[in-house]
Design a protein around this motif. Structure first.
Motif, PDB file in Angstrom:
ATOM      1  N   VAL A   5      39.525  39.548  40.592  1.00 51.60           N
ATOM      2  CA  VAL A   5      39.525  38.587  41.701  1.00 51.60           C
ATOM      3  C   VAL A   5      40.925  38.376  42.248  1.00 51.60           C
ATOM      4  O   VAL A   5      41.085  37.797  43.325  1.00 51.60           O
ATOM      5  N   THR A  23      36.007  37.027  35.538  1.00 48.60           N
ATOM      6  CA  THR A  23      35.062  38.038  36.011  1.00 48.60           C
ATOM      7  C   THR A  23      33.854  38.185  35.087  1.00 48.60           C
ATOM      8  O   THR A  23      32.819  38.708  35.493  1.00 48.60           O
ATOM      9  N   MET A  46      37.277  31.866  47.960  1.00 47.35           N
ATOM     10  CA  MET A  46      36.221  32.818  47.595  1.00 47.35           C
ATOM     11  C   MET A  46      34.820  32.254  47.800  1.00 47.35           C
ATOM     12  O   MET A  46      33.838  32.936  47.512  1.00 47.35           O
ATOM     13  N   TRP A  99      33.281  29.850  46.122  1.00 47.51           N
ATOM     14  CA  TRP A  99      32.604  29.594  44.870  1.00 47.51           C
ATOM     15  C   TRP A  99      32.255  28.112  44.792  1.00 47.51           C
ATOM     16  O   TRP A  99      33.060  27.265  45.187  1.00 47.51           O
TER      17      TRP A  99
END
Length: 241
Positions: A4, A209, A231, A233
């Protein structure tokens, strides 16, 4: 499995370039906070910060402040472009990068909740988390990654619930009705769960991850504030500032 850090670095770099921050001679300072500075006097004595194995590193950038939990800590001062180009090969460097990212995005008004809550707020946060989980997910089977005592205390009474932690002093210990599991059961515990409740510290210790594998996940805490925003999230952090 994917990293990431490359997309995070690219997105943060693009933002800083658009805001014309890269050309300035900017200094980022990350300092290690004492337990009292970081969380005040919470109810209880079982927080990782109180045990001395983790610290909050805090970065300041303009009007922004950002933090990151890490087990490898120390002071740092440097330009923004140097931090964006830094090789992130250990927890210390990742903590510098993450705390800086949180501070920069906080300064730009693109993210909030980058400063850890204090005193009795962790208890309030745990109650709000239980309500949030009920409202958003119903009655899922939850595996929590990372030991946060007030969350463990609250959630075990409301959900089918397991917890996995890396701290050898926690592993195998009963915390109320649940026993803390170690990393050797992590894969099975993830598969068992409907929802993964994952500490943002995984962004610093390079295990994040493991939890971005299609299973529904909710991150919690201040460390992951900027990354969650960049991202997209889901993150829960009810009492941070």
């Amino acid at each position: 499995m994917h990293s990431v850090y490359a997309p995070l670095r690219e997105r943060l770099y693009a933002i800083c370039e658009a805001e014309r921050l890269l050309g300035e001679h900017v200094h980022i300072q990350a300092r290690v906070l004492s337990t009292e500075e970081a969380i005040g006097n919470p109810e209880g004595d079982d927080f990782p910060l109180q045990k001395g194995r983790e610290r909050l590193m805090e970065a300041s950038f303009g009007q922004g402040r950002g933090q990151a939990f890490t087990d490898r800590f120390g002071d740092f001062s440097g330009r923004l472009d140097q931090i964006l180009e830094m090789e992130l090969q250990n927890n210390y460097r990742r903590a510098v990068f993450v705390a800086t990212m949180n501070a920069v995005l906080h300064h730009l008004g693109q993210v909030g909740g980058t400063i850890h809550c204090r005193d009795s707020a962790p208890t309030e946060c745990a109650a709000k988390l239980a309500e949030h989980l009920h409202n958003e997910y119903g009655r899922p089977r939850i595996t929590q990654i990372g030991y946060q005592p007030k969350m463990v205390e609250r959630l075990q009474d409301h959900f089918e619930y397991r917890i996995v932690d890396l701290d050898p002093e926690n592993i195998g210990q009963a915390k109320g009705k649940v026993v803390v599991e170690g990393p050797e059961t992590s894969a099975e515990a993830r598969e068992w769960a409907d929802l993964l409740l994952v500490t943002g510290t995984t962004l610093v210790n390079d295990t994040i991850t493991d939890f971005l594998n299609g299973k529904e996940v909710l991150f919690y805490g201040t460390t992951v504030a900027g990354a969650a925003a960049l991202m997209d999230w889901p993150r829960f952090c009810a009492c941070s500032s």
